[in-house]
Design a protein around this motif. Structure first.
Motif, PDB file in Angstrom:
ATOM      1  N   LEU A  18       3.008 -61.016 -34.260  1.00 22.00           N
ATOM      2  CA  LEU A  18       2.994 -62.396 -34.749  1.00 22.00           C
ATOM      3  C   LEU A  18       3.307 -62.447 -36.245  1.00 22.00           C
ATOM      4  O   LEU A  18       4.068 -63.302 -36.710  1.00 22.00           O
ATOM      5  CB  LEU A  18       1.634 -63.041 -34.494  1.00 22.00           C
ATOM      6  CG  LEU A  18       1.186 -63.145 -33.037  1.00 22.00           C
ATOM      7  CD1 LEU A  18      -0.174 -63.828 -32.960  1.00 22.00           C
ATOM      8  CD2 LEU A  18       2.204 -63.918 -32.236  1.00 22.00           C
ATOM      9  N   GLN A  76       7.495 -64.496 -31.530  1.00 20.56           N
ATOM     10  CA  GLN A  76       6.484 -65.532 -31.655  1.00 20.56           C
ATOM     11  C   GLN A  76       5.844 -65.478 -33.035  1.00 20.56           C
ATOM     12  O   GLN A  76       5.593 -64.407 -33.578  1.00 20.56           O
ATOM     13  CB  GLN A  76       5.408 -65.361 -30.581  1.00 20.56           C
ATOM     14  CG  GLN A  76       4.559 -66.599 -30.411  1.00 20.56           C
ATOM     15  CD  GLN A  76       3.755 -66.556 -29.138  1.00 20.56           C
ATOM     16  OE1 GLN A  76       3.231 -65.525 -28.734  1.00 20.56           O
ATOM     17  NE2 GLN A  76       3.642 -67.694 -28.475  1.00 20.56           N
ATOM     18  N   LYS A 118       6.359 -61.456 -27.273  1.00 14.68           N
ATOM     19  CA  LYS A 118       5.421 -60.856 -28.213  1.00 14.68           C
ATOM     20  C   LYS A 118       5.815 -59.425 -28.561  1.00 14.68           C
ATOM     21  O   LYS A 118       4.981 -58.597 -28.901  1.00 14.68           O
ATOM     22  CB  LYS A 118       4.013 -60.911 -27.625  1.00 14.68           C
ATOM     23  CG  LYS A 118       3.546 -62.350 -27.457  1.00 14.68           C
ATOM     24  CD  LYS A 118       2.280 -62.450 -26.652  1.00 14.68           C
ATOM     25  CE  LYS A 118       1.884 -63.893 -26.457  1.00 14.68           C
ATOM     26  NZ  LYS A 118       2.901 -64.696 -25.717  1.00 14.68           N
ATOM     27  N   PHE A 127       1.868 -68.989 -31.394  1.00 15.28           N
ATOM     28  CA  PHE A 127       0.842 -68.368 -30.549  1.00 15.28           C
ATOM     29  C   PHE A 127      -0.327 -69.333 -30.350  1.00 15.28           C
ATOM     30  O   PHE A 127      -0.851 -69.489 -29.242  1.00 15.28           O
ATOM     31  CB  PHE A 127       0.351 -67.072 -31.212  1.00 15.28           C
ATOM     32  CG  PHE A 127      -0.758 -66.374 -30.465  1.00 15.28           C
ATOM     33  CD1 PHE A 127      -0.485 -65.609 -29.352  1.00 15.28           C
ATOM     34  CD2 PHE A 127      -2.079 -66.490 -30.886  1.00 15.28           C
ATOM     35  CE1 PHE A 127      -1.503 -64.964 -28.662  1.00 15.28           C
ATOM     36  CE2 PHE A 127      -3.102 -65.858 -30.211  1.00 15.28           C
ATOM     37  CZ  PHE A 127      -2.808 -65.081 -29.099  1.00 15.28           C
TER      38      PHE A 127
END
Lengths: 294, 318
Positions: free
Chosen positions: B94, B265, B254, B270
């Motif tokens: 992330l 992402q 991911k 998320f």
């Protein structure tokens, strides 16, 4: 010899000037770039969406069939949310601004609150969504209803409104309030009858801009779990709802499944931008009228 | 007061009654004078309560998460599989998505925004400026969901026509569109910094025989440098916190990868995905929401404070 040198220098100067004018065009083109993209965006959305907009689209309910779907529910949802956002932000925002500008002593408490407001303005909107989810939807057990969404968006735009209201109050000329005090009026009377009316146009302009920010905001609503299902029209503050940006979001996501949904999303965007355009025009009209009078 | 006493003489009103009335009015007024500041103070403290509320929710729920997933694993893990049998919660994918998209955005908006600022502050006439600035404000006022739609249905297909490897959801096009979104921010903040450079300095340089370009590059920009850097940092902070564009146009892969043609992402996306999926309250997945949000909050807060620090610390005083 001297002539040659002068010529040489002249040539150098010409090169420097040429460089200047070349860069000037580059700077101008960069400025245009943003505007060109803006134009492409708007034209593209209009081409895609305009032919889908008719009275039926605006007044009918949501449907899974693209040619029957309407956005009345989303429009009503957005309006209901505004019913919460407007009074809450106006009362808290203007109240805070009056306190900070006219009552609090210049000191630690004031600078603490002002720093805090500046920091809040920089918090990503999605974090407000989590605050709303935890505080309003779960803790107060409201569920994902109009009131929860409205309060969340109100907190989100509050810093914008406070700062603009503070500026509006600061811009009221000091001699007005001095005259009022001179007539024996108390502080609250002066604020209520002299300062607030004088600052009202600027406060209205600021609050309309804050409102239009709230209308277009999507991220916090996605976190609250606002659906875009076939739900009945919201009738009150405690009903579930959907809003225009949420409708755009879901239709855009599903446009890879049903191609027409992209057009529906574009049509909804046209409506949303139209609402924002009208709101901003009102703000500009108020601002211009007020400036003329001064 | 004058009219009062006149009417007293003419109509012979009961004076003591009037005095009593006046006193009562005064006492109400006095009461209001004391009550109003208290009410207003309470209203003003709601913003402080909001901050406390945000910090409290994020931290208290994130603590639950870190009791189940060690902090070190969270910040160094390259695997994010929240829904698998053996769920793994590493935030690096992330963070990677967030940083790459913000980087693309600032690579677009930095040069273009700064050059727009130079044009508006140094070259444009008043008339041109008065036309262009409101137009740029419109660009800044467009809801991010509209940019998301634009990235997904226009920019991605457009790039794919000459770069077919690009996936339908990818990090490149939301990054580019996010860059367009933050152009007005950099342009207007940098322009403010540059216009506040006093004219005397400019004229001094021009009088030495420099061209406008040389004055801008060697005199104005160095003098306004702290403000320009601050505008960049604020714009990055805005890009980090931006949600809808990346949620729509970058998908939800991911993977820990550096390929900008792939879906990635971001932290914000998320949060949307997990909260929209109605993670059962009390599950690790639910708490992970708050751990990611806390990281996001800290990130943007550091950026905002950095911007403030830069513009204060390195400001040239005139």
């Amino acid at each position: 010899m001297e002539k040659l040198e002068a010529l040489h220098q002249n040539n150098k100067m010409n090169a420097r000037l040429r460089k200047n004018s070349i860069w000037k065009s580059i700077f101008f083109l960069s400025t245009l770039f943003g505007l060109v993209v803006l134009a492409i965006l708007i034209i593209r959305v209009l081409i895609q969406g305009l032919e889908w907009i008719d009275l039926e689209f605006i007044t009918s309910r949501l449907s899974t069939q693209a040619d029957k779907a309407g956005i009345m529910g989303a429009i009503l949802g957005t309006l209901w949310v505004m019913v919460v956002v407007i009074p809450v932000t106006l009362i808290i925002g203007v109240g805070s601004a009056i306190y900070l500008e006219l009552y609090s002593k210049k000191g630690k408490i004031q600078s603490f609150i002002e720093t805090n407001i500046a920091n809040l303005a920089g918090v990503p909107s999605i974090v407000y969504g989590l605050l709303g989810l935890t505080a309003f939807v779960r803790l107060m057990d409201l569920g994902n209803v109009v009131l929860a969404g409205g309060l969340t968006l109100a907190l989100l735009v509050l810093p914008i409104l406070i700062v603009s209201a503070q500026e509006a109050l600061r811009a009221v000329p000091g001699h007005l309030s001095e005259a009022s005090y001179g007539m024996g009026a108390t502080k609250w009377q002066t604020i209520r009858k002299i300062i607030l009316p004088a600052a009202l146009p600027s406060i209205l302009t600021g609050s309309i801009l804050a409102l239009s920010r709230a209308i277009g905001e999507t991220a916090p609503l996605t976190v609250l779990g606002i659906p875009a299902l076939l739900i009945p029209f919201p009738q009150g503050l405690l009903d579930t709802f959907t809003a225009l940006p949420m409708q755009i979001y879901y239709w855009t996501l599903d446009s890879s499944l049903v191609a027409e949904y992209a057009n529906l999303a574009a049509a909804t965007i046209v409506i949303l931008l139209l609402i924002l355009f009208i709101l901003n025009s009102i703000a500009i009209i108020i601002r211009n009228k007020y400036h003329q009078r001064n | 007061m004058a009219t009062n006493s006149d009417s007293n003489v003419n109509k012979a009103v009961n004076v003591s009654e009037l005095i009593a009335k006046n006193k009562k009015k005064k006492s109400i007024n006095n009461y209001m004078e004391k009550l109003v500041p208290t009410i207003l103070f309470l209203l003003a403290s709601i913003t402080v309560l909001t901050t406390i509320g945000i910090l409290y929710t994020l931290i208290s729920e994130a603590v639950h998460f870190f009791m189940e997933v060690p902090i070190l694993d969270f910040f160094t893990g390259t695997e994010l599989k929240p829904l698998s049998q053996n769920p793994e919660f590493g935030i690096l994918p992330l963070l990677n998505g967030t940083i790459i998209s913000s980087l693309i955005a600032i690579l677009v908006a930095g040069p273009i925004g700064l050059m727009s600022a130079i044009f508006l502050s140094e070259y444009a006439s008043d008339k041109v400026r008065r036309i262009i600035k409101p137009l740029l404000e419109i660009l800044a006022g467009i809801p991010t969901i509209v940019y998301g739609f634009f990235a997904f249905t226009f920019v991605t297909p457009l790039i794919r026509t000459f770069w077919p490897q690009l996936e339908a959801t990818n990090i490149l096009s939301p990054g580019l569109v996010m860059g367009i979104m933050i152009i007005p921010m950099i342009a207007s903040l940098s322009e403010d910094a540059m216009t506040s450079v006093p004219n005397g300095i400019r004229e001094g340089s021009l009088a030495m025989g420099t061209t406008k370009l040389e004055t801008t590059v060697k005199v104005v920009i160095p003098a306004a440098f702290s403000g320009i850097i601050a505008s960049f940092v604020l714009a990055i902070s805005r890009a980090i916190g931006e949600t809808m564009i990346v949620t729509i146009a970058s998908g939800s892969s991911k993977n820990f990868s550096f390929d900008i043609t792939e879906s990635m992402q971001t932290m914000t996306a998320f949060i949307v995905e997990v909260s929209g999926g109605e993670a059962p309250a009390g599950s690790t997945l639910h708490y992970s929401l708050y751990a990611v949000a806390l990281t996001l909050f800290v990130f943007t807060m550091i950026m905002n404070l950095l911007a403030k620090y830069v513009s204060r610390k390195f400001r040239e005083e005139y």
